[in-house]
Design an enzyme around this catalytic site. Structure first.
Site, PDB file in Angstrom:
ATOM      1  N   GLU A 169       0.878  -1.295   0.063  1.00 30.95           N
ATOM      2  CA  GLU A 169       0.017  -0.039  -0.116  1.00 30.95           C
ATOM      3  C   GLU A 169       0.787   1.230   0.008  1.00 30.95           C
ATOM      4  O   GLU A 169       1.922   1.365   0.625  1.00 30.95           O
ATOM      5  CB  GLU A 169      -0.861   0.250   1.046  1.00 30.95           C
ATOM      6  CG  GLU A 169      -2.171  -0.843   0.872  1.00 30.95           C
ATOM      7  CD  GLU A 169      -3.133  -1.081   2.150  1.00 30.95           C
ATOM      8  OE1 GLU A 169      -2.084  -1.538   2.917  1.00 30.95           O
ATOM      9  OE2 GLU A 169      -3.966  -0.722   2.382  1.00 30.95           O
TER      10      GLU A 169
ATOM     11  N   ASP B 106     -11.652   8.275 -22.119  1.00 32.52           N
ATOM     12  CA  ASP B 106     -11.595   6.892 -21.655  1.00 32.52           C
ATOM     13  C   ASP B 106     -11.125   6.090 -22.943  1.00 32.52           C
ATOM     14  O   ASP B 106     -11.946   5.922 -23.879  1.00 32.52           O
ATOM     15  CB  ASP B 106     -12.895   6.241 -21.110  1.00 32.52           C
ATOM     16  CG  ASP B 106     -12.800   5.129 -20.802  1.00 32.52           C
ATOM     17  OD1 ASP B 106     -11.848   4.217 -21.318  1.00 32.52           O
ATOM     18  OD2 ASP B 106     -13.841   4.594 -19.766  1.00 32.52           O
TER      19      ASP B 106
ATOM     20  N   THR C 113      -7.757   0.569 -19.769  1.00 36.14           N
ATOM     21  CA  THR C 113      -7.523  -0.698 -19.329  1.00 36.14           C
ATOM     22  C   THR C 113      -6.327  -1.192 -20.028  1.00 36.14           C
ATOM     23  O   THR C 113      -5.740  -0.462 -20.923  1.00 36.14           O
ATOM     24  CB  THR C 113      -8.508  -1.753 -19.791  1.00 36.14           C
ATOM     25  OG1 THR C 113      -8.907  -1.724 -21.156  1.00 36.14           O
ATOM     26  CG2 THR C 113      -9.834  -1.543 -19.034  1.00 36.14           C
TER      27      THR C 113
ATOM     28  N   LYS D 131      -6.890  -4.832 -23.321  1.00 32.85           N
ATOM     29  CA  LYS D 131      -7.697  -5.185 -24.942  1.00 32.85           C
ATOM     30  C   LYS D 131      -6.496  -4.608 -25.720  1.00 32.85           C
ATOM     31  O   LYS D 131      -5.880  -5.810 -26.014  1.00 32.85           O
ATOM     32  CB  LYS D 131      -8.657  -3.629 -24.697  1.00 32.85           C
ATOM     33  CG  LYS D 131      -9.584  -4.163 -23.694  1.00 32.85           C
ATOM     34  CD  LYS D 131     -10.922  -3.017 -23.764  1.00 32.85           C
ATOM     35  CE  LYS D 131     -11.745  -3.354 -22.914  1.00 32.85           C
ATOM     36  NZ  LYS D 131     -12.067  -2.678 -21.455  1.00 32.85           N
TER      37      LYS D 131
HETATM   38  N1  DSN Z   1     -16.421  -5.099 -20.686  1.00 34.53           N
HETATM   39  C1  DSN Z   1     -15.786  -3.934 -21.537  1.00 34.53           C
HETATM   40  C2  DSN Z   1     -15.886  -4.034 -22.943  1.00 34.53           C
HETATM   41  O1  DSN Z   1     -16.275  -5.362 -23.404  1.00 34.53           O
HETATM   42  O2  DSN Z   1     -15.685  -3.148 -23.711  1.00 34.53           O
HETATM   43  C3  DSN Z   1     -15.537  -2.527 -20.973  1.00 34.53           C
HETATM   44  O3  DSN Z   1     -15.750  -2.636 -19.673  1.00 34.53           O
END
Ligand code: DSN
Length: 431
Positions: free
Chosen positions: A55, A199, A225, A228
């Site tokens: 932490e 985003d 994220t 992806k």
């Molecule tokens: N679950 C993600 C997507 O499929 O785009 C977004 O959170």
């Protein structure tokens, strides 16, 4: 995959992992938000770093023994800053939703007004859905895409922004197949003194490779994220192109010590919304960011986009309607309204033969989010397997075979055989 210990100690979990590996190897993965990480990323995520509590941030932790996890977090941050040419990076958010939450906690107070893309028009759950913390805690309004071309309707964005005076505008989403036009959002944000957040969870890999415009310098802050198009482990990140001080005096620092937005962001993530960071995942992020800095990754991203274009062309020649008429990115969103099948049914039938997709709302959808009139396809995973434009044409044909021959067992068997051939020709995790 070396799973010898778990095989010996817990056959139940071993069998589940093996079954999932079998599924991933033997199906066509077209979910736009998924990908296959490298084995190096898998090793980092499966490492002893999972044992460590850390932490705090490098050099200022609440626990001893953090010298090595400090090194890996600094490495991840440095690589990430290089990747997006930005001044600040936070690699601790456990997910994209938590990255967004960290930004909201930094820039907003409860009930502040925010403007984001409608979920049904390609936005995201955390951009104000009533069933999500975002819609419950903040006062969200939505903008949409135009009926004519399914691109963001900037006249509408400007009109709503002028009326509601949002403190924050969010651009980007999870099912928007076109480039995000950061510059146009910036003009509107400036006109109403709003902060601008991007985003970029979906296109971040393409941005890192220069194949999609960058949110910087236009956006104040960006989230993503890492799993992806960026092809890392599951997780979130927050970026600032340039750090800045308390712009327009609208952010009230929580302590006199905090001078810059970067410090406020750090404290919003931890202790604001999270405790101990997942150091094994941060190590996986560091590995993925090194990979993403390579020329190979750039070629990989070029192939993602070229494969999405090939899918687009194949579906158009099969007379399918595509949201916005096509794609600039890795996403192809099919509007099934005229095809006499819902998104839910299409997803279900395709899964029977081993084609994994997800049902998705299309703009102005008349069906509910649980049924929908669209399916969303993405090319990152198949591209990671090495498939190219020729395979995309085959994939489009196989999807069409199923959607136009619902329940025809003979056709389904033929498609299954074809998928088996494709999967064998492009093996996954075999080396
Ligand atoms: N679950 C993600 C997507 O499929 O785009 C977004 O959170």
């Amino acid at each position: 995959m070396n799973l010898e210990n778990i095989k010996r100690d817990d056959i139940d979990v071993y069998n589940i992992i093996e079954s999932e590996l079998f599924r991933q190897r033997n199906t066509l993965e077209l979910i736009a938000s998924e990908n296959f990480t490298s084995k190096s990323v898998l090793e980092a995520v499966g490492s002893v770093l999972t044992n460590k509590y850390a932490e705090g941030y490098p050099g200022r932790r609440y626990y001893g023994g953090c010298e090595h996890v400090d090194e890996v977090e600094n490495l991840a941050k440095d690589r990430l800053k290089k990747l997006f040419k930005c001044e600040y990076a936070n690699v601790q958010p456990h997910s994209g939703s938590q990255a967004n939450m960290g930004v909201f906690l930094t820039f907003l107070n409860q009930n502040d007004t925010v403007l984001g893309l409608d979920l049904a028009h390609g936005g995201h759950l955390t951009h104000g859905s009533k069933v999500n913390f975002s819609g419950k805690i903040y006062n969200f309004y939505s903008y949409g895409v135009s009926k004519e071309n399914h691109r963001v309707d900037f006249d509408q964005v400007a009109k709503i922004a002028k009326k509601i005076k949002p403190k924050l505008i969010i651009c980007g989403g999870s099912a928007y197949p076109r480039f995000i036009e950061f510059e146009k959002f910036k003009e509107i944000a400036d006109s109403v003194n709003a902060y601008l957040m991007a985003d970029v969870a979906h296109p971040s890999g393409l941005i890192a490779s220069g194949l999609h415009p960058s949110p910087f310098p236009h956006c104040d802050v960006a989230t993503s994220t890492t799993h992806k198009t960026l092809r890392g482990p599951r997780g979130g990140i927050i970026l600032l192109g340039k750090d800045f001080k308390n712009k327009w005096g609208k952010i009230a620092p929580k302590s006199g010590r905090i001078k810059n937005v970067s410090e406020l962001l750090d404290s919003s993530v931890m202790p604001g919304i999270q405790g101990g960071p997942l150091m094994h995942v941060i190590a996986g992020k560091a590995v993925a960011f090194k990979e993403a800095l390579s020329n190979e990754f750039k070629s990989y991203c070029q192939n993602i986009v070229s494969n999405a274009k090939a899918l687009e062309q194949a579906f158009l020649s099969l007379d399918y309607d595509l949201v916005s008429g096509g794609t600039d990115t890795h996403i192809v969103l099919i509007d099934l309204t005229k095809n006499n099948i819902s998104g839910k049914k299409a997803e279900f039938e395709l899964e029977k033969v081993g084609i994994t997709t997800n049902k998705n709302m299309i703009p102005f959808d008349e069906r509910s989010p649980l049924v929908t009139s669209g399916i969303r396809l993405g090319t990152p995973s198949l591209t990671s397997r090495g498939m190219g434009n020729d395979e995309m044409k085959i994939v489009a044909k196989l999807i069409d075979e199923i959607l136009t021959n619902k329940g025809n067992e003979y056709k389904y068997e033929k498609v299954k055989n074809h998928i088996a051939e494709l999967c064998n020709s492009f093996p996954l995790y075999n080396k």
